[in-house]
Scaffold this active site. Structure first.
Site, PDB file in Angstrom:
ATOM      1  N   TYR A 197      30.699  43.878  43.736  1.00  0.00           N
ATOM      2  CA  TYR A 197      31.396  43.188  44.003  1.00  0.00           C
ATOM      3  C   TYR A 197      30.972  42.915  44.888  1.00  0.00           C
ATOM      4  CZ  TYR A 197      35.885  41.562  44.840  1.00  0.00           C
ATOM      5  OH  TYR A 197      37.225  40.708  45.777  1.00  0.00           O
ATOM      6  N   SER A 209      34.408  37.384  40.172  1.00  0.00           N
ATOM      7  CA  SER A 209      35.662  36.840  41.596  1.00  0.00           C
ATOM      8  C   SER A 209      34.338  37.140  42.687  1.00  0.00           C
ATOM      9  CB  SER A 209      37.191  37.578  41.383  1.00  0.00           C
ATOM     10  OG  SER A 209      37.930  37.384  42.603  1.00  0.00           O
ATOM     11  N   ASP A 262      43.268  30.376  35.880  1.00  0.00           N
ATOM     12  CA  ASP A 262      43.165  31.365  37.552  1.00  0.00           C
ATOM     13  C   ASP A 262      43.506  30.278  38.978  1.00  0.00           C
ATOM     14  OD1 ASP A 262      42.297  32.511  39.548  1.00  0.00           O
ATOM     15  OD2 ASP A 262      40.337  32.673  38.254  1.00  0.00           O
ATOM     16  N   HIS A 283      43.238  35.352  36.371  1.00  0.00           N
ATOM     17  CA  HIS A 283      41.729  35.260  36.702  1.00  0.00           C
ATOM     18  C   HIS A 283      42.090  37.274  36.116  1.00  0.00           C
ATOM     19  CE1 HIS A 283      39.964  35.480  40.527  1.00  0.00           C
ATOM     20  NE2 HIS A 283      39.864  37.026  40.463  1.00  0.00           N
TER      21      HIS A 283
END
Length: 706
Positions: free
Chosen positions: A480, A560, A643, A678
């Site tokens: 991430y 993301s 989203d 999302h």
């Protein structure tokens, strides 16, 4: 000589098998995506944006393009011969009862349960600890297709009323429904157009909530939202008459949150301009017509009121302490100059919760949990004994409770709920996971590797015991690296598919995350964002160098902000990976702040409008803009039509340009989920379908035999 000949023949057979696999899929041509002459100018630099029209998610031509792209993708995936067999196996693995930790409200104990393959988990309740469970709320009945989800519920202090939020199709826009808990009858009208909000009850009279004005022009899913506002809704009155408490035109681009202390004496308000740092306000509701008092008047640090004892406030903060500490202050003089240290900062990152009149200090030691119990005077009582190295979460409960619950997990330890006796510190198993998985057959170890600038980065690598490290193991590298988010060990039922086939799952804790506090976070933001990408590249190179895998057997994945990471990897090191999965990614770094609440991400990213230097830095690595004609790995971009956090336009534009520039034979697909957002609230069927398509695409393009 004979042995060499045999090995050569085996290699030829394996190569032929892989080639036969790839040749057996008859791909449909990619849609002929139109291009326009849209050009933006930043500091004298002209930036073409030929796929700008795909930002309009309501336009007929965008919807037609989505339909055609999904047709290409599903045609490809549908030809993978073991896809349905894989689906059956994953459904079998998934089909076990799943429970949440219980919590008490009024005279009832509540918990969530999913029988196995239910679309959404069901909220149950029972009288006390030993009553017969009954269904309280069943989200599976909210919609016919299971895509309307329960997104939080808050009870009044006496447990007589509850307000719960629902999300339709995965959207961040929510509705709020109030019910009497005794008979579940509705109270008042349904509240609508609520976004990024908690619910905070004041007695049984009403509650506080936050929202934006819904965009009046253009798409309600992608339109810019700027003015977050805190309202008070009095039961029995229309939403249109709700009182504005804080925020609005005078405080643009704020994220505003609110909650009450357990005794309902103090209203706590947080206001932030980004995902890092917040102002802090309190209001003493015990005093009629009291004013809202500013405790912290800047956004430089993070502050959160944990609890209170009378007028004494307990605050978790990272001011002058990047790894956080707990301070106390009297509400009569609450500003920073009066704060007193209660639990000081350590070398490990602190989060905290309270319950049973105690403070539970939850530390991260190299991205794993270490928990200590303190009394309210800051005296250390004990270290909580955890079953292994991993992630412990929970602990918080009401002041009068004698016991609390927490969940423990790691990559090879399925989530297990423990009951903690607060007085003795003893933990007992409350609910074990029913997943068909034997932890004794697997191992999960932490290594530290060196990034480009010599920084040591931790990574946890998981695989089946006895796996030969010969460079041939299919490996998924997931990360991430942003917004101070910490990736801690967690079990995944889906990953059993990979591990059972000799695969390896690796998770590095990149800079930009929160594993080592705010200092670690800031080393991966704005014009240091390349550190995040370098950390990830070094992780891949470590896995290859140490024979865990090879370039031909390595897949990379992130969602993301992690989708941005994978997009950057595709443009910076397309030679290093065989398969890439950028999910719901932030991929246009010049325009991300033009949609929904994207402006709030500027603390991490900076914006193209900040300065010429910031523009050039973003333009250089922005995945959409950094694409060029060359050979790319097999890529499946994933996004969703609802989203409204990272709008699908990012993935649409990136996918269109990647298909245009792909000069190699590997497929470039975009998988667009419908009636989804999302990620939160997806039905079980949607989750399983997405995981099956991921593994099928990865295995097929690596030539891994199923």
């Amino acid at each position: 000589m004979k042995k060499t000949t045999c090995l050569f023949a085996l290699a030829v057979l394996l190569y032929s098998y892989t080639q036969a696999q790839q040749m057996s899929i008859k791909t449909l041509p990619y849609p002929q995506t139109k291009k326009t002459d849209t050009v933006d100018t930043y500091f004298g630099t002209h930036v073409p944006d030929p796929y700008r029209w795909l930002e309009n998610d309501e336009a007929a031509d965008t919807k037609a393009w989505v339909k055609e792209e999904n047709k290409v993708t599903q045609n490809y995936l549908g030809q993978i011969p073991y896809r349905e067999e894989m689906r059956k196996q994953l459904e079998t693995l998934w089909n076990y009862e799943k429970y949440s930790a219980p919590f008490k409200e009024g005279k009832y104990t509540y918990f969530y349960k999913n029988d196995g393959l239910q679309s959404q988990s069901v909220l149950y309740r029972q009288a006390g600890d030993n009553g017969t469970p009954e269904i309280f709320l069943d989200p599976n009945k909210f919609s016919a297709d299971g895509t309307t989800s329960l997104q939080g519920i808050e009870f009044t202090k006496n447990g007589d009323l509850a307000a719960y939020q629902i999300s339709e199709g995965g959207s961040d826009w929510r509705k709020v429904i109030v019910i009497k808990t005794e008979d579940k009858s509705a109270v008042g009208d349904t509240l609508i157009d609520i976004k990024f909000s908690g619910l905070a009850w004041k007695s049984t009279d009403g509650f506080y909530y936050s929202s934006y004005d819904k965009p009046k022009a253009g798409s309600q899913l992608s339109g810019l939202t700027q003015y977050h506002k805190l309202y008070y809704h009095k039961l029995g009155t229309p939403q249109s008459s709700d009182k504005l408490i804080f925020g609005g035109d005078k405080t643009p681009r704020r994220y505003i949150g609110a909650y009450l202390t357990e005794d309902e004496r103090f209203l706590v308000i947080t206001a932030a301009t980004s995902t890092t740092g917040n102002e802090l306000y309190i209001q003493d509701l015990s005093k009629p017509n009291s004013t809202i008092v500013n405790v912290v008047d800047n956004f430089d640090n993070e502050h959160n009121v944990l609890d209170n004892v009378g007028s004494k406030l307990y605050i978790l903060t990272n001011i002058y302490s990047p790894n956080f500490k707990i301070v106390t202050v009297d509400a009569a003089t609450p500003t920073i100059t009066h704060w007193k240290n209660l639990i000081p900062e350590t070398k490990d990152v602190l989060t905290a919760s309270t319950g049973g009149g105690k403070i539970f200090a939850e530390y991260l030691k190299d991205a794993t949990s270490f928990v200590q119990q303190y009394d309210m005077n800051g005296k250390l009582e004990r270290t909580i004994t955890l079953p292994s190295v991993g992630t412990a979460a929970g602990f918080g409960t009401k002041k009068e409770e004698k016991e609390t619950y927490y969940t423990f997990t790691n990559y090879v330890y399925p989530p297990t709920i423990f009951k903690l006796d607060i007085a003795s510190g003893q933990s007992t198993v409350y609910k074990k996971s029913g997943v068909k998985f034997d932890p004794e057959q697997y191992e999960s170890k932490q290594v530290f590797y060196t990034s480009k600038d010599k920084t040591k980065i931790p990574m946890i690598i998981t695989y089946k015991k006895g796996t030969e490290l010969n460079g041939e193991n299919p490996t998924l590298l997931y990360a991430y690296g942003g917004f101070g988010v910490s990736l801690t060990p967690a079990f995944s039922t889906s990953n059993i598919i990979l591990l059972e086939h000799g695969g390896i799952y690796a998770v590095p804790n990149l800079r930009g995350g929160g594993e080592y506090g705010e200092t670690w976070h800031r080393k991966g933001i704005k014009m240091k964002k390349q550190n995040v990408f370098d950390d990830f590249i070094a992780a891949a190179e470590y896995l290859i160098k140490n024979k865990y895998t090879s370039k031909e057997k390595l897949a990379i994945s992130g969602g993301s902000n992690g989708g941005l990471l994978i997009g950057a990897m595709l443009t910076q090191r397309p030679d290093l990976f065989k398969v890439a999965f950028p999910a719901v990614g932030v991929l246009d770094m010049l325009r991300y702040n033009k949609f929904t609440a994207g402006a709030g991400w500027s603390y991490d990213y900076g914006t193209a409008e900040d300065s010429e230097e910031m523009f050039k830095y973003l333009y250089n690595y922005s995945p959409y803009h950094a694409l060029k004609p060359q050979q790319y790995p097999a890529t499946m971009i994933t996004t969703a039509d609802h989203d409204d956090r990272v709008v699908p336009a990012h993935s649409f534009k990136f996918g269109a340009r990647l298909q245009e520039y792909q000069q190699g034979p590997a497929p470039t697909l975009i998988r667009i989920e419908t009636k989804a957002g999302h990620g939160a609230g997806q039905s079980t069927a949607q989750v399983i379908s997405g995981q099956v398509d991921k593994w099928a695409f990865m295995f097929w393009n690596m030539g891994v035999k199923w």
